[in-house]
Design a protein around this motif. Sequence first.
Motif, PDB file in Angstrom:
ATOM      1  N   GLU A  86      35.493  53.294  49.020  1.00 62.50           N
ATOM      2  CA  GLU A  86      35.945  51.916  48.860  1.00 62.50           C
ATOM      3  C   GLU A  86      34.827  50.937  49.256  1.00 62.50           C
ATOM      4  O   GLU A  86      34.599  49.929  48.592  1.00 62.50           O
ATOM      5  CB  GLU A  86      37.204  51.678  49.708  1.00 62.50           C
ATOM      6  CG  GLU A  86      37.744  50.260  49.704  1.00 62.50           C
ATOM      7  CD  GLU A  86      38.317  49.833  48.357  1.00 62.50           C
ATOM      8  OE1 GLU A  86      38.700  50.711  47.564  1.00 62.50           O
ATOM      9  OE2 GLU A  86      38.349  48.619  48.102  1.00 62.50           O
ATOM     10  N   ALA A  89      32.347  50.823  46.496  1.00 61.00           N
ATOM     11  CA  ALA A  89      32.912  50.108  45.346  1.00 61.00           C
ATOM     12  C   ALA A  89      32.868  48.602  45.582  1.00 61.00           C
ATOM     13  O   ALA A  89      32.530  47.824  44.689  1.00 61.00           O
ATOM     14  CB  ALA A  89      34.357  50.557  45.112  1.00 61.00           C
ATOM     15  N   ARG A  90      33.186  48.207  46.820  1.00 65.66           N
ATOM     16  CA  ARG A  90      33.174  46.784  47.158  1.00 65.66           C
ATOM     17  C   ARG A  90      31.763  46.220  46.999  1.00 65.66           C
ATOM     18  O   ARG A  90      31.561  45.146  46.467  1.00 65.66           O
ATOM     19  CB  ARG A  90      33.649  46.633  48.605  1.00 65.66           C
ATOM     20  CG  ARG A  90      34.504  45.445  48.816  1.00 65.66           C
ATOM     21  CD  ARG A  90      35.323  45.505  50.065  1.00 65.66           C
ATOM     22  NE  ARG A  90      34.639  46.013  51.230  1.00 65.66           N
ATOM     23  CZ  ARG A  90      35.179  46.864  52.083  1.00 65.66           C
ATOM     24  NH1 ARG A  90      36.409  47.306  51.885  1.00 65.66           N
ATOM     25  NH2 ARG A  90      34.522  47.278  53.126  1.00 65.66           N
ATOM     26  N   LEU A  93      30.844  45.795  43.352  1.00 63.30           N
ATOM     27  CA  LEU A  93      31.438  44.606  42.729  1.00 63.30           C
ATOM     28  C   LEU A  93      30.714  43.333  43.130  1.00 63.30           C
ATOM     29  O   LEU A  93      30.659  42.380  42.364  1.00 63.30           O
ATOM     30  CB  LEU A  93      32.920  44.504  43.097  1.00 63.30           C
ATOM     31  CG  LEU A  93      33.850  45.476  42.380  1.00 63.30           C
ATOM     32  CD1 LEU A  93      35.282  45.282  42.838  1.00 63.30           C
ATOM     33  CD2 LEU A  93      33.775  45.282  40.872  1.00 63.30           C
ATOM     34  N   ILE A 114      30.432  54.596  34.019  1.00 60.01           N
ATOM     35  CA  ILE A 114      30.376  53.135  33.829  1.00 60.01           C
ATOM     36  C   ILE A 114      28.942  52.612  33.849  1.00 60.01           C
ATOM     37  O   ILE A 114      28.717  51.423  33.669  1.00 60.01           O
ATOM     38  CB  ILE A 114      31.228  52.349  34.851  1.00 60.01           C
ATOM     39  CG1 ILE A 114      30.656  52.490  36.266  1.00 60.01           C
ATOM     40  CG2 ILE A 114      32.676  52.779  34.793  1.00 60.01           C
ATOM     41  CD1 ILE A 114      31.379  51.605  37.283  1.00 60.01           C
TER      42      ILE A 114
ATOM     43  N   ILE B  31      37.312  39.303  41.724  1.00 59.90           N
ATOM     44  CA  ILE B  31      36.570  40.409  42.343  1.00 59.90           C
ATOM     45  C   ILE B  31      36.668  40.329  43.865  1.00 59.90           C
ATOM     46  O   ILE B  31      36.908  41.336  44.536  1.00 59.90           O
ATOM     47  CB  ILE B  31      35.102  40.391  41.881  1.00 59.90           C
ATOM     48  CG1 ILE B  31      35.036  40.780  40.400  1.00 59.90           C
ATOM     49  CG2 ILE B  31      34.263  41.365  42.708  1.00 59.90           C
ATOM     50  CD1 ILE B  31      33.683  40.700  39.800  1.00 59.90           C
ATOM     51  N   TYR B  32      36.535  39.110  44.405  1.00 60.56           N
ATOM     52  CA  TYR B  32      36.624  38.993  45.867  1.00 60.56           C
ATOM     53  C   TYR B  32      38.028  39.342  46.361  1.00 60.56           C
ATOM     54  O   TYR B  32      38.198  39.919  47.431  1.00 60.56           O
ATOM     55  CB  TYR B  32      36.194  37.590  46.323  1.00 60.56           C
ATOM     56  CG  TYR B  32      34.699  37.470  46.317  1.00 60.56           C
ATOM     57  CD1 TYR B  32      33.909  38.257  47.168  1.00 60.56           C
ATOM     58  CD2 TYR B  32      34.039  36.610  45.438  1.00 60.56           C
ATOM     59  CE1 TYR B  32      32.528  38.189  47.135  1.00 60.56           C
ATOM     60  CE2 TYR B  32      32.661  36.531  45.411  1.00 60.56           C
ATOM     61  CZ  TYR B  32      31.909  37.326  46.264  1.00 60.56           C
ATOM     62  OH  TYR B  32      30.547  37.273  46.236  1.00 60.56           O
ATOM     63  N   ILE B  34      40.012  41.478  44.861  1.00 61.76           N
ATOM     64  CA  ILE B  34      40.090  42.941  44.758  1.00 61.76           C
ATOM     65  C   ILE B  34      39.458  43.571  45.999  1.00 61.76           C
ATOM     66  O   ILE B  34      40.018  44.485  46.610  1.00 61.76           O
ATOM     67  CB  ILE B  34      39.359  43.421  43.481  1.00 61.76           C
ATOM     68  CG1 ILE B  34      40.172  43.083  42.239  1.00 61.76           C
ATOM     69  CG2 ILE B  34      39.096  44.925  43.539  1.00 61.76           C
ATOM     70  CD1 ILE B  34      39.426  43.230  40.947  1.00 61.76           C
ATOM     71  N   ASN B  35      38.307  43.034  46.386  1.00 69.45           N
ATOM     72  CA  ASN B  35      37.635  43.556  47.577  1.00 69.45           C
ATOM     73  C   ASN B  35      38.477  43.368  48.830  1.00 69.45           C
ATOM     74  O   ASN B  35      38.595  44.266  49.657  1.00 69.45           O
ATOM     75  CB  ASN B  35      36.278  42.869  47.762  1.00 69.45           C
ATOM     76  CG  ASN B  35      35.213  43.535  46.917  1.00 69.45           C
ATOM     77  OD1 ASN B  35      35.486  44.560  46.290  1.00 69.45           O
ATOM     78  ND2 ASN B  35      34.030  42.983  46.889  1.00 69.45           N
ATOM     79  N   ALA B  40      38.869  47.936  45.428  1.00 73.37           N
ATOM     80  CA  ALA B  40      37.612  47.985  44.676  1.00 73.37           C
ATOM     81  C   ALA B  40      37.456  49.297  43.917  1.00 73.37           C
ATOM     82  O   ALA B  40      37.124  49.315  42.726  1.00 73.37           O
ATOM     83  CB  ALA B  40      36.432  47.777  45.620  1.00 73.37           C
ATOM     84  N   LEU B  44      37.343  49.860  39.862  1.00 72.40           N
ATOM     85  CA  LEU B  44      36.229  50.500  39.159  1.00 72.40           C
ATOM     86  C   LEU B  44      36.694  51.718  38.366  1.00 72.40           C
ATOM     87  O   LEU B  44      36.174  52.024  37.307  1.00 72.40           O
ATOM     88  CB  LEU B  44      35.135  50.910  40.149  1.00 72.40           C
ATOM     89  CG  LEU B  44      34.243  49.776  40.619  1.00 72.40           C
ATOM     90  CD1 LEU B  44      33.297  50.259  41.699  1.00 72.40           C
ATOM     91  CD2 LEU B  44      33.439  49.202  39.471  1.00 72.40           C
ATOM     92  N   TYR B  49      33.953  49.806  32.305  1.00 72.72           N
ATOM     93  CA  TYR B  49      32.526  49.505  32.367  1.00 72.72           C
ATOM     94  C   TYR B  49      32.165  48.914  33.715  1.00 72.72           C
ATOM     95  O   TYR B  49      33.023  48.486  34.467  1.00 72.72           O
ATOM     96  CB  TYR B  49      32.161  48.522  31.256  1.00 72.72           C
ATOM     97  CG  TYR B  49      32.795  48.889  29.962  1.00 72.72           C
ATOM     98  CD1 TYR B  49      32.417  50.058  29.300  1.00 72.72           C
ATOM     99  CD2 TYR B  49      33.801  48.109  29.413  1.00 72.72           C
ATOM    100  CE1 TYR B  49      33.022  50.427  28.118  1.00 72.72           C
ATOM    101  CE2 TYR B  49      34.413  48.475  28.224  1.00 72.72           C
ATOM    102  CZ  TYR B  49      34.017  49.640  27.589  1.00 72.72           C
ATOM    103  OH  TYR B  49      34.619  49.994  26.434  1.00 72.72           O
ATOM    104  N   LEU B  50      30.886  48.868  33.952  1.00 78.98           N
ATOM    105  CA  LEU B  50      30.383  48.288  35.190  1.00 78.98           C
ATOM    106  C   LEU B  50      30.523  46.771  35.113  1.00 78.98           C
ATOM    107  O   LEU B  50      29.921  46.136  34.255  1.00 78.98           O
ATOM    108  CB  LEU B  50      28.913  48.678  35.366  1.00 78.98           C
ATOM    109  CG  LEU B  50      28.250  48.248  36.658  1.00 78.98           C
ATOM    110  CD1 LEU B  50      28.963  48.878  37.838  1.00 78.98           C
ATOM    111  CD2 LEU B  50      26.789  48.638  36.664  1.00 78.98           C
ATOM    112  N   PRO B  51      31.319  46.181  35.990  1.00 77.59           N
ATOM    113  CA  PRO B  51      31.511  44.733  35.903  1.00 77.59           C
ATOM    114  C   PRO B  51      30.263  43.973  36.351  1.00 77.59           C
ATOM    115  O   PRO B  51      29.436  44.517  37.079  1.00 77.59           O
ATOM    116  CB  PRO B  51      32.660  44.467  36.882  1.00 77.59           C
ATOM    117  CG  PRO B  51      33.126  45.783  37.357  1.00 77.59           C
ATOM    118  CD  PRO B  51      32.052  46.775  37.107  1.00 77.59           C
ATOM    119  N   VAL B  53      28.127  41.406  38.538  1.00 77.69           N
ATOM    120  CA  VAL B  53      28.175  41.118  39.971  1.00 77.69           C
ATOM    121  C   VAL B  53      28.909  39.790  40.170  1.00 77.69           C
ATOM    122  O   VAL B  53      28.633  38.810  39.483  1.00 77.69           O
ATOM    123  CB  VAL B  53      26.745  41.034  40.530  1.00 77.69           C
ATOM    124  CG1 VAL B  53      26.750  40.502  41.937  1.00 77.69           C
ATOM    125  CG2 VAL B  53      26.097  42.398  40.452  1.00 77.69           C
ATOM    126  N   ALA B  54      29.859  39.803  41.115  1.00 79.01           N
ATOM    127  CA  ALA B  54      30.796  38.677  41.247  1.00 79.01           C
ATOM    128  C   ALA B  54      30.115  37.308  41.299  1.00 79.01           C
ATOM    129  O   ALA B  54      30.397  36.446  40.472  1.00 79.01           O
ATOM    130  CB  ALA B  54      31.652  38.890  42.488  1.00 79.01           C
TER     131      ALA B  54
END
Lengths: 438, 433
Positions: A86, A89-90, A93, A114, B31-32, B34-35, B40, B44, B49-51, B53-54
């Motif tokens: 996690e 993953a964070r 992102l 991905i 995204i924030y 989700i975090n 997160a 994913l 796909y790879l999003p 960067v926020a």
Amino acid sequence: MTRKRRSIVLILLLLAAAALLITGEIRSRRPMVITMSLYTGNSWGVPQNFAYAIYDKGAEMFLSEPGNEDISIEYKTGNLYRYYSEWLARNILTGNEPDLFLMVEEDFNTYASIGLLENLSPYLDSDPDFHRQDYHAMTLEAGSFRGDQYSLPISVVPSFLIVNKSLLEENGISIDREDWDWEQFYTICSRLSRDLTGDGMPDQFGVYGYDWQQALYSSGTTLLSPDSYELAFDDGKMEETLEFLKKMHRLNKGQTVSEKDFERGIVGFRIFNFSEYRTYSSFPYSAIRYTDFDWEAIPMPAGPGGESASKLYTVQLGMSSRSRHKKQAYSYMKYLASNPEFQKEIWHMTNNLPANREVISEIYQGLAKEEPYSKTLDIPFIDSVIRNSYLDPNFKWYRAIDEYVDQKIFTIIAKDQDIPDGIRELRRELESKLLEYR
Amino acid sequence: MEKKVRLVYGSLYALNLIIILFISLTICLTIYKINADGMARTFLEEARYLPHVAWKVPTYSILLFLVLGISEVLKLLFGKEDSLWLLYLYLLDLFLLTLISYSLNFSYNVIYLYIIAGLFLHPTGISMRLLILTLALGCFIIFDYDLFSVRVNLLSFKDYVDYHSPQRRIYLYSIKSILTSINLMMIILHFYILINSKIRENKEFIRLNDALKKNLRELNIANGKLEEAGRMKERNRLAHEIHDILGHSLTCISTGLEASLEVAGESPPLLLRQLRKIKKLSDKGLKDIRRSVNELKEDAIGGSSLIPSLKELVENINIPGRQKVMLSIEGKARVMDHDEELTIYRMIQESLTNSIRHGRADRIVVVLYLKETEVSIEIQDNGSGADQIVEHFGLSHMKEQIAILGGSLAHQSRPGEGFYTKATIPLRSARSD
């Protein structure tokens, strides 16, 4: 006037471009920092003291090599294995993922698919210092996705069975290693499952920790085909597997066997891995565990028409495809995965097996006289276990599938569902799940 | 009008900025969230796909859109004088928009319409406008998430919104949909105002063009008049010169000869005879000069009006010969300018001369229609006629004179059927009323 204004604008644009170039230049001149994230703990659940020490050693060794003076390595630590996924993953992102990161096994397929993981095949193919034959095919396979290499193994942990030799001897049982299959395994387990107190419930058991994966893979079929999202299991073999598991389950008469039971010496076999083996068979752990009986390692029993198969754990290192210093990051990850000096340190500082086969041979030559490695865990044993091991499929949603199959098979076995019906249901539901993921 | 269009275009820019801000912040804040929710890894897992960067999503898209704003300002500053600059700026715009689209996961391709709207604000050439229009529409079609995501791995705006609770999802979708609709309406408004202003401009052009044509015609007439006046003046001057100098000399000679004759009573008869002969000659010369000068000075119609002059002309033809000219006049006599009268007179005179000289006609009918706004003349003779009308000097001069007045002249003839001439001359007095 306008000509003047236009030249002013042009000059401003040029200045902006120059400023960008200069800042870029300044940035690139700073010592290059390669970040790498680590976790404590592991997927095979064996405590490891000073988990980061080996990586500190690695950094120290790498940085002392000529040509690496401008590099510095920064570790991001403090995550337990189970929270690491996690955390990573964070950071992905928010774009803060490190250049290199240890992979949680279940993350590999997701991140390879991905595009987070840098495809290493081009690096490896053009690198004369990297030799694929230095590794067991299975350890590289664990880091490959659709034919390309996305991560490199640093160390491996094969798994196998251990047997309580004392218990078997007490019960007058000996193992015929030449004919080590389900049948013999079941026979031994059924002889071991005994009611000693006369309450109608067994107080002595056959095996702890043996589940459907080991059984299915050793029956010679796989759940999914490796590079597509399709079911690959053979209904007949699945049926055999489930029959076998059901039979085994029945021996316990609904009793749950725990790890403690094995420790108490009332279970004949348990699933074990290399890391545990080294931990518990050497000082100081050997004094704590399994001291009351004599035990040794043995491969998984082979299924009908299949071979012995056990899960292979690997510690994989991946590189972010968004890394700014890919060349340096690659050279560091290659160093960790292949450098013989560092690989030797893995043997000394951790309970894992180095990924580099050559290094293992070298170590074993030095250890030839020592106990207990030379007894059953010799090179042929390790080689064959690793060769016959299985990996979780290179599949993005495998974790969910695996959990689902776990649950379904448990239902079939524990609730005594009709097996062909259960398989039909399993197949149908898995297919619809796969369709959904596709 | 220009101001209005610019105002709408400016608002369009602001609205697009708001939409970009909304989409990018939704993506970033999702995204924030989700975090913060500890989802997160699950996100994913579900993301194909790879999003992005926020923080980069709003930062880059807004910055790029601000650069686009700078490009708009540059277009305003330099676009007028150099179309190459405009082309570069438009290509830069398309590049910027594509980057913005990319950072917004191609969830907002309507942004390309913004460039298309702006395309009609600058004086670009047709071919350049067509090029940019094609490119922008191409981008609009290609960089649509549904189409583009087939090839490129991207999460959609929907993937982010779907993370939220159904309640919030409704809000987010509604806001985006409303903003996009307003944007489309603004674009339509923009074009509506633009087209309206163009129509108005066109009308103004037509009006100005008409006025210009009229002025030109009047100028031509005035020019003709001036020419005629100049000619008359020159003629008068000549007449005066002849009369004053030559006439005076001849008068002197004549009186001198008279005196000489009186004194020369005893002289030889030959001398007397010669003197008388010379006297006679000089008297005749003087008479001739006076007649010529008179003719020059007064011109044909002289001081009299058109109709009496015409009648006199016709009578003069009718008296001596076998030719018969019939003149009929219909309508009331109009007040005409001298050049108009003169042109009509000359035209009739020329036609009659032509009929008699070339057509050998002996009957000629002349009808003069005097209408309120114009005068038309029809002349028909019974002469030999002709297959082809050769415009000699007289005829073409006549045509020119009539054209100067804004009139027209037409002929019609066939062998054996005589010659027909029709002329129409608009009257200036009617126009100026």
